[in-house]
Scaffold this active site. Structure first.
Site, PDB file in Angstrom:
ATOM      1  N   TYR A  12     -74.962  20.626 -14.703  1.00 24.93           N
ATOM      2  CA  TYR A  12     -73.822  21.546 -14.789  1.00 24.93           C
ATOM      3  C   TYR A  12     -72.815  21.334 -13.661  1.00 24.93           C
ATOM      4  O   TYR A  12     -73.063  20.609 -12.716  1.00 24.93           O
ATOM      5  CB  TYR A  12     -74.236  23.001 -14.922  1.00 24.93           C
ATOM      6  CG  TYR A  12     -75.096  23.668 -13.887  1.00 24.93           C
ATOM      7  CD1 TYR A  12     -75.308  23.147 -12.622  1.00 24.93           C
ATOM      8  CD2 TYR A  12     -75.709  24.889 -14.188  1.00 24.93           C
ATOM      9  CE1 TYR A  12     -76.079  23.816 -11.692  1.00 24.93           C
ATOM     10  CE2 TYR A  12     -76.491  25.567 -13.272  1.00 24.93           C
ATOM     11  CZ  TYR A  12     -76.665  25.021 -12.019  1.00 24.93           C
ATOM     12  OH  TYR A  12     -77.444  25.691 -11.105  1.00 24.93           O
ATOM     13  N   GLU A  13     -71.661  21.949 -13.833  1.00 26.51           N
ATOM     14  CA  GLU A  13     -70.488  21.754 -12.971  1.00 26.51           C
ATOM     15  C   GLU A  13     -70.037  20.293 -12.926  1.00 26.51           C
ATOM     16  O   GLU A  13     -69.568  19.794 -11.904  1.00 26.51           O
ATOM     17  CB  GLU A  13     -70.756  22.266 -11.540  1.00 26.51           C
ATOM     18  CG  GLU A  13     -71.226  23.690 -11.457  1.00 26.51           C
ATOM     19  CD  GLU A  13     -70.343  24.670 -12.201  1.00 26.51           C
ATOM     20  OE1 GLU A  13     -69.166  24.355 -12.429  1.00 26.51           O
ATOM     21  OE2 GLU A  13     -70.836  25.740 -12.566  1.00 26.51           O
ATOM     22  N   GLY A  14     -70.181  19.612 -14.050  1.00 26.36           N
ATOM     23  CA  GLY A  14     -69.790  18.210 -14.142  1.00 26.36           C
ATOM     24  C   GLY A  14     -70.997  17.318 -13.963  1.00 26.36           C
ATOM     25  O   GLY A  14     -71.519  17.183 -12.857  1.00 26.36           O
ATOM     26  N   ARG A  49     -69.170  23.116  -7.206  1.00 27.97           N
ATOM     27  CA  ARG A  49     -69.821  21.823  -7.052  1.00 27.97           C
ATOM     28  C   ARG A  49     -70.489  21.681  -5.693  1.00 27.97           C
ATOM     29  O   ARG A  49     -71.574  21.111  -5.574  1.00 27.97           O
ATOM     30  CB  ARG A  49     -68.803  20.705  -7.292  1.00 27.97           C
ATOM     31  CG  ARG A  49     -68.508  20.504  -8.767  1.00 27.97           C
ATOM     32  CD  ARG A  49     -67.346  19.571  -9.029  1.00 27.97           C
ATOM     33  NE  ARG A  49     -67.166  19.395 -10.467  1.00 27.97           N
ATOM     34  CZ  ARG A  49     -66.127  18.797 -11.028  1.00 27.97           C
ATOM     35  NH1 ARG A  49     -65.158  18.312 -10.264  1.00 27.97           N
ATOM     36  NH2 ARG A  49     -66.039  18.687 -12.342  1.00 27.97           N
TER      37      ARG A  49
END
Length: 596
Positions: free
Chosen positions: A440-442, A296
């Site tokens: 992406y990555e949350g 992140r």
């Protein structure tokens, strides 16, 4: 064709002047990163990014990756040779532990190098960034034999790494995953299932790919509490470290996507693949969060990096593109028209991007230094405070930097007019590539909810209170300094808005959780703006002191003007975010689903 120059002067100002990097020499690895060493490392990183990675950015976008009949993947022309230069140069192991072949240098330097590489070529850099994230998880939670088998060659770049979370039916809600792990009685497991959206899941850059895979052991509890993490190599590794037979994992297809075409985003099929448990059974998310937090922060840097390269090209274009005359009379009377840089709206656009870039870079360096303290300090209180900062700022950085990074790529594209819509100028690729970082990555909405629902109340709000206290103390210290008034007064005002928003959420979100959900994104943006304002005030103070002692330079003068622009034209948005938060969730939730 677009170009890129690494912002070495700005990085040097932050490391040497604003954050006084050498004051951290008590931390492991910092004494080996003297100013001469730092300048040499970052200078070489700049050359690699500008001369090797950047020229391949458009090549990767045009060619993309090709899946072959045997399930292998061929990367774009030049990618394999360029990746080898990255690996051979030791860039993937810059901050990795020395016992696994890394250089043990501060993570702060790795984050700066990452910005350079992503600005130059986001798709190509992703192969290495996922490897470093996988390495971090194994360093913290891997068993000794796993570390010995995988880490040295991952750190060297001989092998790469991935993270396998998402499945066709579940993304953020990983408690729904169906990939299963069957114990084999010898300590290994057979992994079966399908994962999607796997960055760098298959490619020809390295001899082996080490997949970190979330799966559910047979009989495990339902939901997220029954998820475990496994290390699953693409090719089995013999006891002597040589490569053996191919494991039961195959790239089923490559996703056809909006951007980062040069990176293979794969559907991965696991068919009885051999894997080994990392950490404890049913504790996979705890292990994966090490990797996800690394990723992140890396994605936050991607937002900054795309904004930076888009800005550089837009500013260069604005200086040479002739169109119209200045509102105050011709500035280039010998030419048929003035450069569009004379127009206030063009300058407004460019300053908006630049003011974000310089503040965002400062926040990244600040937070990266906190990461180094959290992992390298011998002082428990220092480690705890730094870890608090990381937990609080990670969702802010991921959400705000990627949101603004994409918006700024669009703004930079607008400077080009119709040419910005044409591929040869490169601007439309920056827009397409930047877009994924918000997802992406949350996804960013999840980041905002994580901030409001989990990070703010954690430990009684200790991390947020520390942030508020630090900013308030800085403002109070410089409140009587007339030269700092243009920076300190707006900073104090923004902090007041953030504190009001925090109090409102504390009073209104416990009984009605939808209030937190409805205001989460605005709160994240408000937090980000306040953090940027704090960085601008700190940079302004150092710039003023340097001018007073050594005289003005074009860089320092521009720094002060850009900071004032941020305070005057961008920071007032904190009032808007506060007003939105305080409206609550009633209107947002009033319509029945059928009305949409």
């Amino acid at each position: 064709m677009p170009s890129y120059k690494a912002p070495l002067e700005d990085v040097g100002f932050l490391l040497n002047e604003v954050f006084q990097f050498d004051r951290c020499n008590n931390l492991h690895g910092f004494s080996n990163a003297s100013i001469d060493v730092r300048e040499a490392i970052l200078g070489q990183a700049a050359k690699l990014s500008e001369q090797v990675l950047q020229p391949l950015n458009r090549v990767g976008d045009l060619e993309g990756c090709k899946r072959n009949d045997d399930g292998s993947v061929t990367t774009p022309t030049g990618f394999k040779a360029a990746y080898k230069q990255v690996a051979d140069g030791g860039w993937l192991g810059l901050s990795a532990p020395t016992e696994f072949g890394g250089q043990g240098l501060p993570v702060t330097l790795s984050q700066i190098v990452a910005e350079f590489q992503v600005s130059a070529n986001m798709a190509l850099s992703s192969y290495g960034s996922l490897t470093m994230a996988a390495t971090a998880a194994l360093v913290v939670h891997g068993r000794p034999e796993q570390k010995a088998m995988f880490l040295p060659k991952m750190v060297s770049g001989e092998w790469t790494g991935t993270m396998n979370l998402t499945e066709p039916h579940c993304g953020t809600d990983l408690g729904l995953l169906r990939t299963k792990a069957v114990p084999q009685g010898d300590g290994s497991y057979k992994i079966s299932g399908t994962k999607i959206f796997i960055t760098a899941g298959e490619h020809d850059l390295a001899d082996n790919i080490i997949h970190l895979v979330l799966a559910r052991i047979e009989g495990a509890p339902a939901g997220i509490k029954g998820v475990s993490l496994f290390v699953v190599p693409k090719v089995m590794v013999n006891d002597d470290g040589s490569l053996g037979e191919r494991n039961g994992v195959l790239c089923g297809s490559i996703e056809h996507k909006m951007g980062i075409h040069g990176n293979a985003t794969c559907v991965m099929n696991y068919d009885g693949a051999t894997g080994w448990l990392i950490g404890e059974e049913n504790k996979g998310m705890q292990v994966m969060f090490v990797m996800m937090n690394e990723a992140r922060l890396g994605v936050a840097v991607q937002g900054l990096a795309q904004s930076e390269v888009a800005y550089q090209n837009a500013a260069a274009y604005a200086k040479t593109r002739l169109q119209g005359r200045s509102l105050t009379g011709p500035k280039s009377p010998e030419k048929p028209a003035d450069p569009i840089m004379v127009h206030p709206d063009v300058r407004r656009t460019l300053l908006t991007i630049r003011a974000f870039n310089e503040a965002a870079r400062a926040v990244v360096v600040w937070t990266a230094l906190k990461s180094d303290v959290a992992h390298r300090s011998d002082n428990p209180k220092e480690r705890q405070a730094a870890d608090d900062h990381l937990g609080l700022m990670t969702p802010v950085l991921k959400g705000v930097l990627t949101e603004s990074g994409f918006a700024n790529a669009v703004l930079a594209q607008q400077i080009f007019g119709g040419h910005g819509y044409i591929a040869e100028w490169g601007m439309e690729q920056f827009v397409r590539d930047a877009r994924i970082a918000m997802i992406y990555e949350g996804a960013n909405g999840i980041q905002a909810l994580d901030l409001v629902r989990r990070k703010l109340p954690r430990d009684g709000g200790r991390a947020a209170m520390a942030f508020f206290g630090e900013v308030a103390a800085f403002a109070k210290e410089h409140d009587a300094d007339e030269a700092m008034t243009p920076y300190v007064a707006p900073l104090s005002n923004a902090l007041g808005h953030l504190e009001q928003a925090t109090t409102w959420l504390m009073n209104n979100a416990m009984a009605e959780p939808d209030n937190a959900g409805a205001g989460a994104t605005d709160y994240m943006q408000l937090f980000g703006l306040t953090a940027f304002a704090y960085m601008w005030a700190k940079m302004a103070k150092v710039a003023q002191d340097n001018i007073a002692s050594s005289g003005a330079t074009p860089y320092l003068t521009a720094k002060l003007v850009t900071g004032r622009f941020f305070m005057e034209r961008m920071l007032p948005e904190t009032a808007l975010h506060l007003a939105r938060i305080q409206t609550g969730a009633d209107t947002t939730m009033e319509l029945r689903a059928e009305a949409f």
